[in-house]
Design a protein around this motif. Structure first.
Motif, PDB file in Angstrom:
ATOM      1  N   LEU A   1       0.837  -1.194   0.000  1.00  0.00           N
ATOM      2  CA  LEU A   1       0.000   0.000   0.000  1.00  0.00           C
ATOM      3  C   LEU A   1       0.872   1.244   0.000  1.00  0.00           C
ATOM      4  O   LEU A   1       1.973   1.234   0.561  1.00  0.00           O
ATOM      5  CB  LEU A   1      -0.908   0.025   1.225  1.00  0.00           C
ATOM      6  N   THR A   2       0.364   2.293  -0.595  1.00  0.00           N
ATOM      7  CA  THR A   2       1.062   3.582  -0.622  1.00  0.00           C
ATOM      8  C   THR A   2       0.163   4.661  -0.052  1.00  0.00           C
ATOM      9  O   THR A   2      -1.057   4.634  -0.267  1.00  0.00           O
ATOM     10  CB  THR A   2       1.478   3.940  -2.053  1.00  0.00           C
ATOM     11  N   CYS A   3       0.762   5.580   0.671  1.00  0.00           N
ATOM     12  CA  CYS A   3       0.046   6.723   1.223  1.00  0.00           C
ATOM     13  C   CYS A   3       0.619   7.996   0.625  1.00  0.00           C
ATOM     14  O   CYS A   3       1.836   8.245   0.721  1.00  0.00           O
ATOM     15  CB  CYS A   3       0.180   6.750   2.745  1.00  0.00           C
TER      16      CYS A   3
ATOM     17  N   GLN B   1       4.712  -2.640   3.160  1.00  0.00           N
ATOM     18  CA  GLN B   1       4.766  -3.978   2.582  1.00  0.00           C
ATOM     19  C   GLN B   1       4.593  -4.983   3.728  1.00  0.00           C
ATOM     20  O   GLN B   1       5.330  -4.930   4.705  1.00  0.00           O
ATOM     21  CB  GLN B   1       6.090  -4.234   1.866  1.00  0.00           C
ATOM     22  N   LEU B   2       3.626  -5.879   3.562  1.00  0.00           N
ATOM     23  CA  LEU B   2       3.374  -6.939   4.540  1.00  0.00           C
ATOM     24  C   LEU B   2       3.457  -8.259   3.798  1.00  0.00           C
ATOM     25  O   LEU B   2       2.641  -8.527   2.905  1.00  0.00           O
ATOM     26  CB  LEU B   2       2.008  -6.754   5.188  1.00  0.00           C
TER      27      LEU B   2
ATOM     28  N   THR C   1      12.775   3.631  11.223  1.00  0.00           N
ATOM     29  CA  THR C   1      11.536   2.862  11.238  1.00  0.00           C
ATOM     30  C   THR C   1      11.427   2.051  12.524  1.00  0.00           C
ATOM     31  O   THR C   1      12.439   1.623  13.103  1.00  0.00           O
ATOM     32  CB  THR C   1      11.459   1.906  10.040  1.00  0.00           C
ATOM     33  N   TYR C   2      10.189   1.837  12.939  1.00  0.00           N
ATOM     34  CA  TYR C   2       9.890   1.038  14.117  1.00  0.00           C
ATOM     35  C   TYR C   2       8.640   0.223  13.812  1.00  0.00           C
ATOM     36  O   TYR C   2       7.741   0.710  13.135  1.00  0.00           O
ATOM     37  CB  TYR C   2       9.662   1.923  15.345  1.00  0.00           C
ATOM     38  N   PHE C   3       8.601  -1.008  14.349  1.00  0.00           N
ATOM     39  CA  PHE C   3       7.499  -1.908  14.007  1.00  0.00           C
ATOM     40  C   PHE C   3       6.922  -2.571  15.237  1.00  0.00           C
ATOM     41  O   PHE C   3       7.607  -2.765  16.251  1.00  0.00           O
ATOM     42  CB  PHE C   3       7.998  -2.986  13.032  1.00  0.00           C
ATOM     43  N   SER C   4       5.648  -2.957  15.108  1.00  0.00           N
ATOM     44  CA  SER C   4       5.027  -3.768  16.140  1.00  0.00           C
ATOM     45  C   SER C   4       5.777  -5.088  16.256  1.00  0.00           C
ATOM     46  O   SER C   4       6.057  -5.726  15.234  1.00  0.00           O
ATOM     47  CB  SER C   4       3.571  -4.030  15.775  1.00  0.00           C
ATOM     48  N   PRO C   5       6.105  -5.512  17.460  1.00  0.00           N
ATOM     49  CA  PRO C   5       6.835  -6.777  17.615  1.00  0.00           C
ATOM     50  C   PRO C   5       6.126  -7.969  16.970  1.00  0.00           C
ATOM     51  O   PRO C   5       6.781  -8.867  16.439  1.00  0.00           O
ATOM     52  CB  PRO C   5       6.930  -6.939  19.138  1.00  0.00           C
ATOM     53  N   SER C   6       4.812  -7.951  17.006  1.00  0.00           N
ATOM     54  CA  SER C   6       4.067  -9.092  16.466  1.00  0.00           C
ATOM     55  C   SER C   6       4.090  -9.142  14.944  1.00  0.00           C
ATOM     56  O   SER C   6       3.803 -10.187  14.358  1.00  0.00           O
ATOM     57  CB  SER C   6       2.629  -9.049  16.964  1.00  0.00           C
ATOM     58  N   LEU C   7       4.423  -8.046  14.302  1.00  0.00           N
ATOM     59  CA  LEU C   7       4.417  -7.980  12.832  1.00  0.00           C
ATOM     60  C   LEU C   7       5.793  -7.703  12.249  1.00  0.00           C
ATOM     61  O   LEU C   7       5.957  -7.704  11.025  1.00  0.00           O
ATOM     62  CB  LEU C   7       3.448  -6.885  12.365  1.00  0.00           C
ATOM     63  N   LYS C   8       6.775  -7.498  13.102  1.00  0.00           N
ATOM     64  CA  LYS C   8       8.086  -7.021  12.657  1.00  0.00           C
ATOM     65  C   LYS C   8       8.722  -7.900  11.596  1.00  0.00           C
ATOM     66  O   LYS C   8       9.336  -7.417  10.648  1.00  0.00           O
ATOM     67  CB  LYS C   8       9.019  -6.899  13.861  1.00  0.00           C
ATOM     68  N   SER C   9       8.543  -9.207  11.732  1.00  0.00           N
ATOM     69  CA  SER C   9       9.219 -10.125  10.811  1.00  0.00           C
ATOM     70  C   SER C   9       8.630 -10.074   9.405  1.00  0.00           C
ATOM     71  O   SER C   9       9.270 -10.524   8.445  1.00  0.00           O
ATOM     72  CB  SER C   9       9.136 -11.553  11.351  1.00  0.00           C
ATOM     73  N   ARG C  10       7.428  -9.507   9.257  1.00  0.00           N
ATOM     74  CA  ARG C  10       6.760  -9.504   7.954  1.00  0.00           C
ATOM     75  C   ARG C  10       6.536  -8.108   7.387  1.00  0.00           C
ATOM     76  O   ARG C  10       6.019  -7.975   6.276  1.00  0.00           O
ATOM     77  CB  ARG C  10       5.382 -10.187   8.063  1.00  0.00           C
ATOM     78  N   THR C  11       6.932  -7.075   8.131  1.00  0.00           N
ATOM     79  CA  THR C  11       6.558  -5.707   7.760  1.00  0.00           C
ATOM     80  C   THR C  11       7.762  -4.864   7.371  1.00  0.00           C
ATOM     81  O   THR C  11       8.819  -4.950   8.015  1.00  0.00           O
ATOM     82  CB  THR C  11       5.833  -5.032   8.944  1.00  0.00           C
ATOM     83  N   SER C  12       7.589  -4.071   6.342  1.00  0.00           N
ATOM     84  CA  SER C  12       8.566  -3.031   6.029  1.00  0.00           C
ATOM     85  C   SER C  12       7.830  -1.763   5.613  1.00  0.00           C
ATOM     86  O   SER C  12       6.713  -1.840   5.094  1.00  0.00           O
ATOM     87  CB  SER C  12       9.539  -3.480   4.933  1.00  0.00           C
ATOM     88  N   ILE C  13       8.434  -0.637   5.917  1.00  0.00           N
ATOM     89  CA  ILE C  13       7.892   0.666   5.538  1.00  0.00           C
ATOM     90  C   ILE C  13       8.997   1.464   4.863  1.00  0.00           C
ATOM     91  O   ILE C  13      10.119   1.523   5.376  1.00  0.00           O
ATOM     92  CB  ILE C  13       7.344   1.427   6.760  1.00  0.00           C
ATOM     93  N   SER C  14       8.660   2.045   3.733  1.00  0.00           N
ATOM     94  CA  SER C  14       9.626   2.840   2.981  1.00  0.00           C
ATOM     95  C   SER C  14       8.989   4.163   2.602  1.00  0.00           C
ATOM     96  O   SER C  14       7.790   4.381   2.837  1.00  0.00           O
ATOM     97  CB  SER C  14      10.080   2.074   1.738  1.00  0.00           C
ATOM     98  N   ARG C  15       9.781   5.053   2.009  1.00  0.00           N
ATOM     99  CA  ARG C  15       9.236   6.339   1.623  1.00  0.00           C
ATOM    100  C   ARG C  15       9.894   6.843   0.348  1.00  0.00           C
ATOM    101  O   ARG C  15      11.010   6.434   0.005  1.00  0.00           O
ATOM    102  CB  ARG C  15       9.410   7.355   2.743  1.00  0.00           C
TER     103      ARG C  15
END
Length: 119
Positions: free
Chosen positions: A20-22, A83-84, A59-73
């Motif tokens: 997804l993009t914002c 990206q999940l 960047t910082y992530f929820s521990p429960s999702l960290k292994s599957r999540t990335s955020i870029s800009r």
């Protein structure tokens, strides 16, 4: 007034990557103390904070999702992206991009976009 708008596919197959993009207007994602968040709302589970990319690029992530999540800009477009990976039907949710500005936590919200994970 900061405005945010989510975009991306509304349907993703299991095991694939959700992207997804914002797009942000009315403010710069590199302004001091600006933070670009992704939050989702799943049926029956309420709101879940997923992660953030700060004005300085950290960047910082929820521990429960960290292994599957990335955020870029993309600062040239004033956009940030989520990206999940390895999605399952449990990742079906309304996804929101949310801005924190100058200490005002979660001050501005996008309208949200429904993403369904299904084959």
């Amino acid at each position: 007034q900061v405005q945010l708008r989510e975009s991306g596919p509304g349907l993703v197959k299991p095991s694939q990557t959700l992207s997804l993009t914002c797009t942000v207007s009315g403010g710069s994602i590199t302004s001091s103390y600006y933070a670009s968040n992704w939050i989702r709302q799943t049926p029956g589970k309420g709101l879940e904070w997923m992660g953030v990319i700060r004005y300085d690029g950290n960047t910082y992530f929820s521990p429960s999702l960290k292994s599957r999540t990335s955020i870029s800009r993309d600062t040239s477009k004033n956009q940030f992206s989520l990206q999940l990976s390895s999605v399952t039907p449990e990742d079906t949710a309304v996804y929101y991009c949310v801005a924190t500005v100058e200490g005002q936590l979660f001050a501005y919200w996008g309208q949200g976009t429904q993403v369904t994970v299904s084959s």
